[in-house]
Design an enzyme around this catalytic site. Sequence first.
Site, PDB file in Angstrom:
ATOM      1  N   ALA A 147     -10.047-122.437 -46.946  1.00 18.58           N
ATOM      2  CA  ALA A 147     -10.740-123.729 -46.962  1.00 18.58           C
ATOM      3  C   ALA A 147     -11.270-123.990 -48.356  1.00 18.58           C
ATOM      4  CB  ALA A 147     -11.891-123.728 -45.954  1.00 18.58           C
TER       5      ALA A 147
ATOM      6  N   ASP B 286     -28.290-126.190 -48.465  1.00 17.98           N
ATOM      7  CA  ASP B 286     -27.122-126.965 -48.031  1.00 17.98           C
ATOM      8  C   ASP B 286     -26.813-126.736 -46.556  1.00 17.98           C
ATOM      9  OD1 ASP B 286     -25.131-128.812 -48.506  1.00 17.98           O
ATOM     10  OD2 ASP B 286     -23.656-127.317 -49.138  1.00 17.98           O
TER      11      ASP B 286
ATOM     12  N   GLY C 234     -18.116-126.341 -50.725  1.00 17.90           N
ATOM     13  CA  GLY C 234     -18.885-127.138 -51.665  1.00 17.90           C
ATOM     14  C   GLY C 234     -18.844-126.603 -53.085  1.00 17.90           C
ATOM     15  N   LEU C 235     -18.698-125.284 -53.241  1.00 23.46           N
ATOM     16  CA  LEU C 235     -18.667-124.702 -54.583  1.00 23.46           C
ATOM     17  C   LEU C 235     -17.344-124.019 -54.908  1.00 23.46           C
ATOM     18  CD1 LEU C 235     -22.239-123.196 -54.985  1.00 23.46           C
ATOM     19  CD2 LEU C 235     -21.340-125.330 -55.882  1.00 23.46           C
TER      20      LEU C 235
END
Length: 674
Positions: free
Chosen positions: A100, A226, A103-104
């Site tokens: 996948a 987050d 976010g980072l």
Amino acid sequence: MRTRSASSRSAGRGRLGAGVIDIPSIPKIDPATAILANPQVPEADRYCGKCAKPVGRTTATAEARVKGFCPDCGTRYSFEPRLKTGDLVGGQYEVAGALAHGGLGWIYLATDHRVNGRWVVLKGLIDTGDADALTAAVAERRFLAEVDHPNIVKIHNFTEHIDPDVDAPVGYIVMEYVGGTSLKQILRDYRTETGNHLPPARAIAYVLEMLPALGYLHARGWAYCDFKPDNVMQTEERLELIDLGAVIAMDDDTSPIYGTIGYQAPEIGETGPTVATEVYTVGRTLAVLLMRLPVVNGRLGPLPTADTEPVLAQHDSLYRFLLRATDPDPDARFASMGEMAEQLTGVLREVAATDDNIARPAMSTSFGPPRGVVALGDTAPEPAKLIATLPAPLVDPTDPGAALLATTNAANPHDLEQAFGNAGDSVEIPLRLVRAEIEAGNVEAASARLTKIESVIPDDWRCRWYRAQLALLTEQVPDFDAVYAALPGEAAPKLALAATLEHTDNDHALALYELVWRTDHQFVSAAFGAARLRRARGDRAGAVAVLDQVEQTSAHYLPAAIAAVNTLLTNRPATELTEDLIRTAADRVARLTIEARGEAARVRITVLDAALSWLRLGGGVTGPGKLLDVDFTEAGVRTGLERCWRILAREADDMWTRFALVDQANAVRPRTRR
């Protein structure tokens, strides 16, 4: 409204579902089937890691690019996986493929050659040329070595691999392979299947399970930053936080703050990460699982209102929980994950009880048990009696005066003050004295004491609780609603609010009474309140149904059973009476064990008086010849009534009352020729 920190008295919970509901198990995914066949980052998700501006997208003058430089700030970007199948990272981890894009950065599946070929996950960075991102990775490495919580993904190692694009080493975090399904995917699948968001109880249970993990981080001075459905994964009956890339020390005022717009608290840019900003992300995550949020300028907008969102209209306590969690004022939000969990557990119990009508009783962490039952009759409770029966706030065991409070049973304000002496730094002792003054009816003294302690703990919900009680005694409008808003999972504020709304908002009062009673049957006052309001609107059957739910083991079973008989027959026009109704009421009385002769006589009078009215109207008996222990004839019923009135006369203490009761007996006795 700010409330006491409740970390020292966190609600105990068990497996996923908090022991309240069952959550469907999610099977663990075979690692080999989780690898992406064609790993790509959708254009809509491509942003610069430095300035957060869109990059790599198709425009009127250029085609989309998976790597390049940001046109706004010049920072290098790349959205293609840096690692290929077969790459050996750190001489230990063989890459199987990409899982996948987070976010980072990209997340990869690999096997560990040094530990029996176990599956692991490698997490890299979006942009290896971004100094801030590299700094975040180093900080993450230092922190993750210390993390040990069952709901947080386990970190095995931190390694490096040469990136050919920049000819420099890139850091990778080596994590356990969880192999579950993210809450984002669970929500997406459920919406595809049903067209709806997750059932409220299930969504609450998911969030509730993760609060201890966030509290664990906070206790160590770290903020997750987050929290969102993407970053929580369910495997079988277990939830885990799976991406710690945005974790930051709360006292770090120099490192960049990563998060997701629409979930982040509005003040985080000024305050940095705090418990309050974390609470906000939890509230927003729960909202996303429950309902479709409006989109404003391409971002998740504010909460809908109960007027437009059915789930909020149906579950007011849940709505209030979300409002407090996402309050624009950080000081008005929940003070800790522990406090948040306590209130959300209460909300879950209410939602589950509403779904299946099965009570979910539990001990409160804020209030003691009810101290009595108020208003058994047809009238709303009197203020002083209401105050005397409401649950009292529990004493904070960490307060300096807690031990002293436990040693005295005094109730008189003067005696209590003598016993306590100098309260010192205690907050609980002044509050106990306020309560004593209120219960003694000393309005001015209570107000003076309360004003003094309010200067010490101005935003504490207990001050609002006692201020509302003072308003009751002075015939002002009490603000129990503010306490309800602060403690949406507690029954006591709802019970108090319902009692004060009986004369002004009958529907709201009834809804609150029934919510409290449906959730927890120890609040018998709520049952009597609901029955009283249903009876007032002519719903005798509904009132009896509530009273019948009072359990036989309860000390209030007999009053409830007698109230049910009265509800069936009292003040009922003779034209509405039937033989079946009268016999039903008589059967109820016959099953009761009433030791007090006077009380037994009164309830028998209710049945026999209704029977006499029905017979005199011309009712014809078709069933058995007996009603209770008398003949079901006019003469037999009159004989029974006469006997009951004479019992009451013998029980009377006052001579004139006794004379009046004898007159009643004489008036109803059957006529004879002698």
